[in-house]
Design a protein around this motif. Sequence first.
Motif, PDB file in Angstrom:
ATOM      1  N   TYR A  81       0.769  -1.265  -0.519  1.00 26.33           N
ATOM      2  CA  TYR A  81       0.055  -0.167   0.138  1.00 26.33           C
ATOM      3  C   TYR A  81       0.956   1.678   0.099  1.00 26.33           C
ATOM      4  N   ARG A  82       1.394   2.604  -0.826  1.00 22.43           N
ATOM      5  CA  ARG A  82       1.737   3.467  -1.129  1.00 22.43           C
ATOM      6  C   ARG A  82       1.983   3.984   0.484  1.00 22.43           C
ATOM      7  N   ASP A  83       0.425   4.003   1.035  1.00 21.94           N
ATOM      8  CA  ASP A  83       0.438   4.898   2.174  1.00 21.94           C
ATOM      9  C   ASP A  83       1.652   4.088   3.406  1.00 21.94           C
ATOM     10  N   HIS A  84       1.490   3.321   3.331  1.00 24.35           N
ATOM     11  CA  HIS A  84       2.308   2.419   4.458  1.00 24.35           C
ATOM     12  C   HIS A  84       3.585   2.911   3.305  1.00 24.35           C
ATOM     13  N   ALA A  85       4.139   2.749   2.689  1.00 23.33           N
ATOM     14  CA  ALA A  85       5.313   2.389   2.388  1.00 23.33           C
ATOM     15  C   ALA A  85       6.215   4.663   2.530  1.00 23.33           C
ATOM     16  N   ALA A  86       5.399   4.481   2.259  1.00 22.53           N
ATOM     17  CA  ALA A  86       5.978   6.155   2.474  1.00 22.53           C
ATOM     18  C   ALA A  86       5.363   6.369   4.044  1.00 22.53           C
ATOM     19  N   GLU A  87       4.758   5.511   4.770  1.00 27.11           N
ATOM     20  CA  GLU A  87       5.235   6.339   6.282  1.00 27.11           C
ATOM     21  C   GLU A  87       6.389   5.492   6.990  1.00 27.11           C
ATOM     22  N   THR A  88       6.623   3.985   6.321  1.00 27.79           N
ATOM     23  CA  THR A  88       8.113   3.272   6.776  1.00 27.79           C
ATOM     24  C   THR A  88       9.351   4.144   6.106  1.00 27.79           C
ATOM     25  N   GLY A  89       9.063   5.229   5.177  1.00 26.74           N
ATOM     26  CA  GLY A  89      10.048   6.643   4.753  1.00 26.74           C
ATOM     27  C   GLY A  89      10.809   5.362   3.679  1.00 26.74           C
ATOM     28  N   LEU A  90      10.318   4.480   2.923  1.00 28.98           N
ATOM     29  CA  LEU A  90      10.854   3.816   1.510  1.00 28.98           C
ATOM     30  C   LEU A  90       9.966   4.301   0.465  1.00 28.98           C
ATOM     31  N   ASP A  91      10.525   3.610  -0.658  1.00 24.58           N
ATOM     32  CA  ASP A  91       9.668   4.611  -1.794  1.00 24.58           C
ATOM     33  C   ASP A  91       9.505   3.086  -2.210  1.00 24.58           C
ATOM     34  N   ALA A  92       8.027   2.823  -2.764  1.00 28.14           N
ATOM     35  CA  ALA A  92       7.189   2.552  -3.768  1.00 28.14           C
ATOM     36  C   ALA A  92       8.048   1.076  -4.384  1.00 28.14           C
ATOM     37  N   PRO A  93       7.486   0.176  -4.191  1.00 28.79           N
ATOM     38  CA  PRO A  93       8.359  -0.636  -4.451  1.00 28.79           C
ATOM     39  C   PRO A  93       7.827  -1.386  -6.255  1.00 28.79           C
ATOM     40  N   ASP A  94       8.637  -1.829  -6.935  1.00 23.35           N
ATOM     41  CA  ASP A  94       8.424  -2.202  -8.532  1.00 23.35           C
ATOM     42  C   ASP A  94       8.366  -3.306  -9.165  1.00 23.35           C
ATOM     43  N   ALA A  95       8.308  -4.016  -7.888  1.00 21.06           N
ATOM     44  CA  ALA A  95       7.874  -5.286  -7.416  1.00 21.06           C
ATOM     45  C   ALA A  95       7.857  -5.669  -6.313  1.00 21.06           C
ATOM     46  N   PRO A  96       6.720  -6.955  -6.002  1.00 17.11           N
ATOM     47  CA  PRO A  96       6.659  -6.843  -4.352  1.00 17.11           C
ATOM     48  C   PRO A  96       7.449  -7.791  -3.596  1.00 17.11           C
ATOM     49  N   PRO A  97       7.681  -6.630  -2.594  1.00 20.07           N
ATOM     50  CA  PRO A  97       9.161  -7.962  -1.897  1.00 20.07           C
ATOM     51  C   PRO A  97       8.324  -8.998  -0.981  1.00 20.07           C
ATOM     52  N   THR A  98       8.702  -9.716  -0.915  1.00 21.10           N
ATOM     53  CA  THR A  98       8.087 -10.936  -0.107  1.00 21.10           C
ATOM     54  C   THR A  98       9.063 -11.542   0.228  1.00 21.10           C
ATOM     55  N   PHE A  99       8.350 -12.259   1.594  1.00 20.04           N
ATOM     56  CA  PHE A  99       8.906 -13.260   2.485  1.00 20.04           C
ATOM     57  C   PHE A  99       8.055 -14.119   2.879  1.00 20.04           C
ATOM     58  N   THR A 100       8.278 -14.721   4.030  1.00 20.86           N
ATOM     59  CA  THR A 100       7.564 -15.582   4.558  1.00 20.86           C
ATOM     60  C   THR A 100       7.390 -15.508   6.057  1.00 20.86           C
ATOM     61  N   LYS A 101       6.090 -16.097   6.690  1.00 17.07           N
ATOM     62  CA  LYS A 101       5.673 -16.467   7.738  1.00 17.07           C
ATOM     63  C   LYS A 101       5.825 -18.045   8.241  1.00 17.07           C
ATOM     64  N   PHE A 102       6.819 -18.232   9.606  1.00 22.27           N
ATOM     65  CA  PHE A 102       6.979 -19.353   9.215  1.00 22.27           C
ATOM     66  C   PHE A 102       5.497 -19.152   9.995  1.00 22.27           C
ATOM     67  N   ALA A 103       5.733 -21.337   9.387  1.00 23.53           N
ATOM     68  CA  ALA A 103       4.154 -21.595   9.825  1.00 23.53           C
ATOM     69  C   ALA A 103       3.601 -21.939  11.261  1.00 23.53           C
ATOM     70  N   SER A 104       4.605 -22.103  12.107  1.00 21.92           N
ATOM     71  CA  SER A 104       4.502 -22.180  13.318  1.00 21.92           C
ATOM     72  C   SER A 104       3.789 -21.037  13.944  1.00 21.92           C
ATOM     73  N   CYS A 105       3.804 -19.595  13.132  1.00 23.28           N
ATOM     74  CA  CYS A 105       3.623 -18.831  13.948  1.00 23.28           C
ATOM     75  C   CYS A 105       1.590 -18.848  13.626  1.00 23.28           C
ATOM     76  N   LEU A 106       1.081 -19.418  12.847  1.00 19.38           N
ATOM     77  CA  LEU A 106      -0.527 -19.776  13.022  1.00 19.38           C
ATOM     78  C   LEU A 106      -1.307 -19.506  13.378  1.00 19.38           C
ATOM     79  N   THR A 107      -2.193 -18.755  14.392  1.00 17.23           N
ATOM     80  CA  THR A 107      -2.590 -18.902  15.063  1.00 17.23           C
ATOM     81  C   THR A 107      -4.443 -19.118  14.391  1.00 17.23           C
ATOM     82  N   GLY A 108      -5.416 -18.827  15.268  1.00 20.62           N
ATOM     83  CA  GLY A 108      -6.821 -18.574  15.115  1.00 20.62           C
ATOM     84  C   GLY A 108      -7.689 -17.047  15.363  1.00 20.62           C
ATOM     85  N   PRO A 109      -8.606 -16.984  14.631  1.00 21.54           N
ATOM     86  CA  PRO A 109      -9.089 -15.759  15.135  1.00 21.54           C
ATOM     87  C   PRO A 109      -9.124 -15.295  16.953  1.00 21.54           C
TER      88      PRO A 109
END
Length: 279
Positions: A81-109
């Motif tokens: 989201y462009r406004d989130h990129a701006a608040e972190t002081g980073l430029d809007a990316p040309d391609a989606p920056p991708t990482f993982t959340k390791f599956a052991s962190c998943l929980t329910g609602p």
Amino acid sequence: MRIANLSGRAVLVDDDRAIDVHAASCGRFGPDLASVYTEWEAFSAWAGTALGAGAGESFDTRDLEAPSPTPSQVFAIGLNYRDHAAETGLDAPDAPPTFTKFASCLTGPETDLMLPTDTVDWEVELVAVIGREATNVSAADAWDHVAGLTVGQDFSERTSQLAGPAPQFSLAKSFPGFGATGPWLVTPDEFANRDDLAIECEIDGESVQSGRTAQMMFPVAELIAHLSAVCTLRPGDLVFTGTPAGVGVGRDPQRFLVSGNVVTSRIEGIGALVQRCVK
Ligand code: ZN
């Protein structure tokens, strides 16, 4: 159609009742939700016939668990989201920056969130769950590979994330409980516009994030095209699609979660997550 993980069993949610998939299908599908994703197309054809008969039993939402509890891969996108990129002081990316959340962190609602440090931040996100294997799919065909949408919280421990010299997104966002998801999966046909949903986060009832998923620079279909050009996406895999502005690290002064805070993450047409912070 809404599909949920109720105490480890796959259920269809019909109004406020839950229909047990394994029982209603005479053992053809389930009993767990992870196995349902491996037969998604046959399951969804069957599920359409199982709803509306007034069947099912009432349930306690505190018994809901992660809609895809054991994905083979969890993709997460930064700065979408462009406004989130701006608040972190980073430029809007040309391609989606991708990482993982390791599956052991998943929980329910509805969970208690243990705060490992004093610098835990919030990020409400739309999460797409894959229903059909995807390799090199085009954006035009991408939605055919999505089982449904759910709400996600990409909780983030900012001190270890930003310790440098290179950011540690994946580990810093994978403490226990940092991947809250739910309350259920909603199939794409349920939305008037699946690409434009109100998305918001509240802390103790105060709105801290409020946006629309139409603000994504890389919408769901483009993310699936981009990711599937590299990785084969498998049924049950998750894509966290990024967060709108309003996170704590981007504030002046910065703000982080404290014990006793209640974080509510909500997306239009899906529902809400509720995490109570504890120490
Ligand atoms: Zn995020």
